[in-house]
Write a protein that holds these residues in place. Structure first.
Motif: not given
Ligand SMILES: [Zn+2]
Ligand SMILES: [Zn+2]
Length: 364
Positions: A9-13, A348-352, A37-43, A357-364
């Motif tokens: 926790t509290n470390q980058p992915l 996830y920095k941007d979410i804070d 990019v949902c806030r639940s993951d951030l929890h 609205g919502r960010g979405v990851i679209t390139k993998f």
């Protein structure tokens, strides 16, 4: 395949190569096409919610079926699907009484697939897929009941949002509160899910929809989704302002969509006599909210929890698809930023800081 892994926790992915075993009986191998990019993951990243690490987060996803395990009949390779983070067993008392979002077997096997094992590993180190999804990765193996078939050509970023924020928010208004036309509504917290509560309330004919948040920019954005009034909770008492906007009565329905003790209490004190308080936000595991039982009784208020929009994912997500296609709910306007999987820590920095609205990851 490549995935973003939560080790601590509290470390980058950490973006890393992961081994993914083939699907077993009743499972489906999916190539991820979009992940919200949902806030639940951030929890989980912050340790406010607990998950066995290492873990692959990401629960708001959609993709294309690559391969299916034994006995799978509802989807085939090439099909596009929404991923549900509450796949259901179909046999427990909750599934059998139409409350698949509360499936017992899913709860009892959190951290693994239904058979208690995982397909994700690096060498002999197994990795937890969040909600049996784990879509912050190029691919996933998920239960068949966690795959909701999409019509051909349906856009995957919009489909991903139906996998969490749209169904959770619109569902809270539609399936939990069952808002009646002409009623008044207040929504505390207008992030991705809150905006969907607002458009659900609009769809059901609410006469007044009050958006409450501490960010002026979010409040302005909420007006595009049907908020008729806004309350800036950073200046003054939001409860007094909601009452003022509802002829001193309070709203018929109040929704808590942030996940904190304070917003739960504000939602509670803003509801009128006989009204409903619907708690949608997931507060930190240690949170409590002191509601005075006298007002609960004398004002006949109802306080309800609402998980995953109280929706039955396999039945109600196709309804969201239809509502989007007929223009009755706006998902395009919710998607404000796109990222690649490599940019997930920035996302996830941007979410804070700049969450509109919502960010979405679209390139993998
Ligand atoms: Zn979510
Ligand atoms: Zn079940």
């Amino acid at each position: 395949m490549k995935a973003a892994i939560l080790y601590e926790t509290n470390q980058p992915l950490v973006i890393e190569e992961v081994e993914l075993d083939p699907p077993k009986k009743g499972e489906v191998h999916v190539k991820i096409g979009a992940a919200g990019v949902c806030r639940s993951d951030l929890h989980f990243m912050h340790g406010d919610a607990i998950i066995q690490t290492p873990a692959i987060l990401g629960h708001e996803g959609a993709g294309t079926v690559l391969d299916v395990g034994e006995g799978v009949t509802s989807v085939k390779p090439g099909d596009d699907v929404i991923l549900s983070f509450v796949p259901n067993c179909g046999r427990c008392p909750y599934c059998l009484t139409g409350r698949a979002n509360l499936c017992d077997l899913h709860g009892a096997t959190s951290g693994t697939l239904f058979d208690g094992t995982n397909r994700l590993h690096i060498g002999d180190q197994y990795i937890t897929p969040m909600g049996k999804v784990g879509c912050f990765a190029q691919e996933a193996v998920v239960p068949e009941t966690g795959c909701i078939l999409l019509p051909k050509g349906f856009p995957l970023p919009q489909a991903a949002l139906i996998g969490c924020s749209v169904t959770t928010g619109v569902g809270a208004a539609m399936y939990n509160a069952e808002i009646t036309p002409g009623s008044t509504v207040a929504v505390f917290g207008v992030g991705g899910v809150g905006l969907n509560v607002i458009q659900g309330a609009r769809l059901l004919g609410a006469s007044k929809i009050i958006a409450v948040d501490i960010h002026q920019s979010k409040l302005e954005f909420a007006s595009k989704f049907g908020a008729t009034n806004t309350v800036d909770a950073s200046s003054g008492d939001p409860v007094a302002k909601v009452k003022e906007l509802t002829d001193g009565l309070g709203a018929d329905y109040t929704f808590e969509v942030f996940g904190s003790s304070e917003t739960v209490l504000n939602a509670y004190h803003s509801v009128k006599k006989g009204g409903q308080v619907i708690i949608v936000g997931i507060a930190p595991v240690t949170a409590t909210a002191a509601i005075d039982p006298v007002s609960l009784v004398r004002f006949e208020r109802t306080v309800k929890g609402c998980y995953y929009g109280s929706a039955r994912p396999n039945i109600d997500m196709p309804t969201m698809v239809t509502l989007y296609k007929s223009g009755q709910i706006d998902i395009d306007g919710l998607i404000t930023r796109e990222y690649s999987l490599d940019e997930i820590n920035q996302a996830y920095k941007d979410i804070d800081t700049t969450e509109i609205g919502r960010g979405v990851i679209t390139k993998f």
